[in-house]
Design an enzyme around this catalytic site. Structure first.
Site, PDB file in Angstrom:
ATOM      1  N   PRO A  48      18.387 -69.044 -10.321  1.00  0.00           N
ATOM      2  CA  PRO A  48      17.612 -69.842 -11.277  1.00  0.00           C
ATOM      3  C   PRO A  48      16.901 -71.000 -10.587  1.00  0.00           C
ATOM      4  CG  PRO A  48      19.877 -69.487 -12.032  1.00  0.00           C
ATOM      5  CD  PRO A  48      19.812 -69.043 -10.616  1.00  0.00           C
ATOM      6  N   PRO A  49      15.904 -71.594 -11.242  1.00  0.00           N
ATOM      7  CA  PRO A  49      15.193 -72.735 -10.639  1.00  0.00           C
ATOM      8  C   PRO A  49      16.122 -73.926 -10.431  1.00  0.00           C
ATOM      9  CG  PRO A  49      13.961 -71.844 -12.510  1.00  0.00           C
ATOM     10  CD  PRO A  49      15.299 -71.182 -12.517  1.00  0.00           C
ATOM     11  N   GLY A 109      18.743 -74.725  -5.370  1.00  0.00           N
ATOM     12  CA  GLY A 109      18.811 -75.102  -3.958  1.00  0.00           C
ATOM     13  C   GLY A 109      18.366 -74.028  -2.991  1.00  0.00           C
ATOM     14  N   LYS A 110      17.518 -73.087  -3.417  1.00  0.00           N
ATOM     15  CA  LYS A 110      17.082 -72.005  -2.513  1.00  0.00           C
ATOM     16  C   LYS A 110      16.192 -72.561  -1.395  1.00  0.00           C
ATOM     17  CE  LYS A 110      15.267 -69.751  -5.956  1.00  0.00           C
ATOM     18  NZ  LYS A 110      15.727 -70.650  -7.033  1.00  0.00           N
ATOM     19  N   GLU A 150      27.001 -84.244 -38.801  1.00  0.00           N
ATOM     20  CA  GLU A 150      27.593 -84.385 -37.467  1.00  0.00           C
ATOM     21  C   GLU A 150      29.115 -84.533 -37.563  1.00  0.00           C
ATOM     22  OE1 GLU A 150      25.886 -83.747 -34.955  1.00  0.00           O
ATOM     23  OE2 GLU A 150      23.943 -83.796 -35.950  1.00  0.00           O
TER      24      GLU A 150
END
Length: 658
Positions: free
Chosen positions: A236-237, A240-241, A459
């Site tokens: 995924p973007p 750390g590629k 909530e």
């Protein structure tokens, strides 16, 4: 020479030669030659009466008619001594033998008749000649538009081919097929190493082996091993590629060529393939070397998917050349190709096969331990207060990528600086999480008291149901402060599970439906505020039925296609579709009724919690413990964790087999 003079001389800007100065000098020289060689600078324009008077006095030696409309009048040398001519003769620009006067006569035939008539009446002796002239300056002016067009064309062609004179080989139009890869070698070292890459232990081990092979290939070749051709980093973007590739460049100690997949794309046909050839040629000359292609899906998409573009697609030609260079006939150079992409599913199968990309390294989102390591990397340059709990921050950020964590640390620093703090506190990091996940706080949003009460009970319903369910994520805080698109939010601390059971998913769905259930229990009305909740539970229920096979009615069947080719095809019949829709609706409705039952049994506690939320706007886990008491499920989990730790601390007993 004194030191001060030396310093002044060193600061004096050096003379830089520019080729455009030559063109300017030539142009000025042409104008100067034309200007000073004309001989007409001292020429005076005269009227018809003045011309007639000079002609009758027999002072004219020659009349030269230029281009049939102008007469240049030359005066005899003896007559130049007369007073009326002296002012022009003594002029700086007068040249001996040049014409002294110029007469615009109009019609040529009338002029020749008048001159001939005066000649006969006064018995004059002068010559009359006709001459056609073309001025070099006039010629240049005539061709000036074409010169400007050619200059503009050359300028834009140079810009398209990569820049000006300082861009090296790529600056000329004939060098457009050259590679745009940036070279990192011993002269331009990259400072990023594997120490700067937190987590990613498996990926680092894979690429570390490539680095070791390049540093000491004999260790592997002694056993008959061959150098791997390539490694593909997939994930995924923000995981750390590209950072991992930078670390390879810093660790390898060999030439490293870095470029993007879009660098091969150009408006000219054949440029992409030419740049691939040039890139591998440069890499082979410096082998052993590494080539890193970021976002390789720009050129590596599967061929033949888009038939509208025809067979001669420029991107396909570039991909074919890349395939040939990586593993074609006679590729025996020590060049390793690293590539990164977020879309491995769209890549061509020929590119993914062994022999081209031997390793496919999946760089996944970090787990809790890896997030802790990433936090420790990014908080090093920050000034932290003593209350910062990095382990809690790692727990609070499930699903965050490395880039998200870096952004969160920076956002926390900005929040602390905005408030005038001297250090970054733990609350600043929590506010940064709220800012990133929830959006910007909308302080000026107008909410009526009735709407605010509805939001508070909504909530509070989420918080109450999640507190009562065993597998629901434990609550961290609840807020009714508007952020981004939401009017309120409940923040949880989800457990990171490798597999999820049916009961766990159903509990999560029930907690999600707690908001709408609270509105139903307290007001007997429901609102549009549950849109995001409904979207979430519908996706979960559909996944349980059609993907994970967790529904008894549909059975152990999945309609999920990992190849992504089922986007336009429904893999089940109409009857099955009706069954799926029915089971999804039944599942969601069951959890909705379950949430209503839980809230009706704890209506007084729900009311107390909502009133506290209206008063404080933000409440935390401690506030819920005061109202509901401690969760019994937390005590069981703590007991199990303690038993696991005790078992891990006992040394193993060595057993021998008889």
């Amino acid at each position: 020479m004194s030191d001060s003079n030396k310093d002044n001389n060193s600061k004096t800007p050096k003379f830089k030669f520019n080729a455009y100065w030559i063109y300017g000098a030539i142009f000025l020289a042409i104008i100067a030659v034309q200007f000073f060689s004309s001989g007409d600078l001292a020429t005076k324009n005269i009227s018809k009466n003045e011309f007639t008077e000079i002609l009758k006095e027999n002072d004219i030696s020659k009349i030269l008619v230029i281009n049939n409309n102008v007469a240049q009048v030359f005066i005899k040398e003896d007559a130049l001594k007369k007073k009326r001519y002296q002012k022009l003769v003594t002029s700086t620009f007068y040249r001996k033998g040049a014409s002294l006067y110029e007469y615009n006569f109009g019609d040529l035939q009338n002029f020749e008749n008048d001159v001939e008539k005066i000649r006969k009446e006064n018995d004059l002796d002068f010559d009359l000649k006709n001459e056609s002239r073309t001025s070099m300056f006039d010629t240049i002016i005539g061709f000036l538009p074409f010169i400007i067009l050619i200059g503009v064309w050359l300028f834009f062609m140079k810009r398209m081919s990569g820049g000006g004179a300082g861009s090296g080989g790529g600056g000329q139009i004939f060098s457009i097929g050259k590679s745009k890869a940036k070279l990192f070698d011993k002269d331009t070292k990259v400072k990023t190493t594997f120490e700067n890459v937190a987590g990613l232990e498996g990926a680092k081990e894979e690429v570390q082996e490539i680095v070791d092979f390049l540093k000491s290939p004999e260790k592997y070749t002694a056993l008959g091993g061959k150098i791997p051709k390539g490694a593909l980093l997939v994930g995924p973007p923000g995981t750390g590629k590209t950072l991992l590739a930078k670390a390879v460049a810093g660790e390898a100690g060999v030439p490293f060529f870095s470029l993007s997949g879009s660098d091969f794309v150009e408006m000219f046909v054949g440029v992409g393939a030419s740049r691939v050839r040039d890139l591998f040629k440069q890499a082979a000359q410096k082998s052993p070397s590494i080539i890193f292609i970021d976002e390789i899906d720009a050129i590596g998409r599967a061929r033949g998917k888009n038939s509208m573009t025809g067979g001669n697609d420029e991107r396909e030609n570039t991909l074919n050349q890349l395939l040939t260079e990586m593993d074609g006939f006679g590729t025996d150079t020590n060049v390793i190709v690293l590539a990164a992409t977020n879309r491995a599913d769209v890549l061509d199968s020929a590119l993914m096969r062994a022999g081209r990309f031997d390793r496919q390294i999946y760089v996944d989102l970090p787990d809790i331990n890896e997030r802790k390591e990433i936090f420790e990397v990014h908080i090093k340059p920050l000034k932290l207060a003593d209350d910062v709990n990095v382990e809690f921050l790692a727990q609070q950020t499930p699903g965050f990528s490395g880039a998200d964590i870096a952004n969160m640390c920076n956002e926390a620093a900005l929040i602390a600086a905005r408030q005038g703090k001297k250090a970054i506190h733990h609350q600043d990091f929590l506010d940064a999480v709220d800012r990133i996940v929830g959006g910007l706080e909308k302080k000026n949003k107008v909410i009526t008291p009735k709407e605010k009460k509805t939001i508070a009970f909504h909530e509070a319903g989420h918080a109450t149901v999640s507190w009562m369910l065993e597998h629901a994520a434990p609550l961290v805080k609840v807020t009714i402060v508007p952020r981004g698109q939401s009017l309120g939010a409940a923040w949880y601390l989800p457990a990171e599970r490798m597999i999820v059971q049916t009961e766990q998913m159903l509990d999560e769905m029930c907690a999600t439906m707690g908001g709408r259930a609270a509105e139903k229990v307290m007001f007997n009305k429901i609102s549009t505020g549950a849109l995001s909740d409904l979207e979430k539970v519908t996706k979960q229920a559909r996944a349980m039925v059609t993907v994970y096979g967790l529904n008894e009615e549909v059975g152990n069947i999945t309609y999920y296609d990992s190849s992504g080719n089922d986007s336009f095809v429904k893999p089940y019949s109409e009857d099955t579709a009706k069954t799926i829709d029915k089971e999804i609706s039944k599942m969601i409705e069951a959890q909705y009724q379950r949430a209503i039952k839980l809230l009706e049994d704890n209506k007084d506690k729900l009311t107390t919690l909502a009133e506290l939320l209206l008063e404080k706007e933000v409440i935390f886990k401690d506030d819920l413990q005061k109202i509901f008491g401690k969760r019994p499920f937390d005590e069981v989990e703590e007991k199990i964790e303690k038993e696991i730790e005790e078992e891990a601390s006992v040394p193993p007993v060595n057993k021998t087999e008889e």
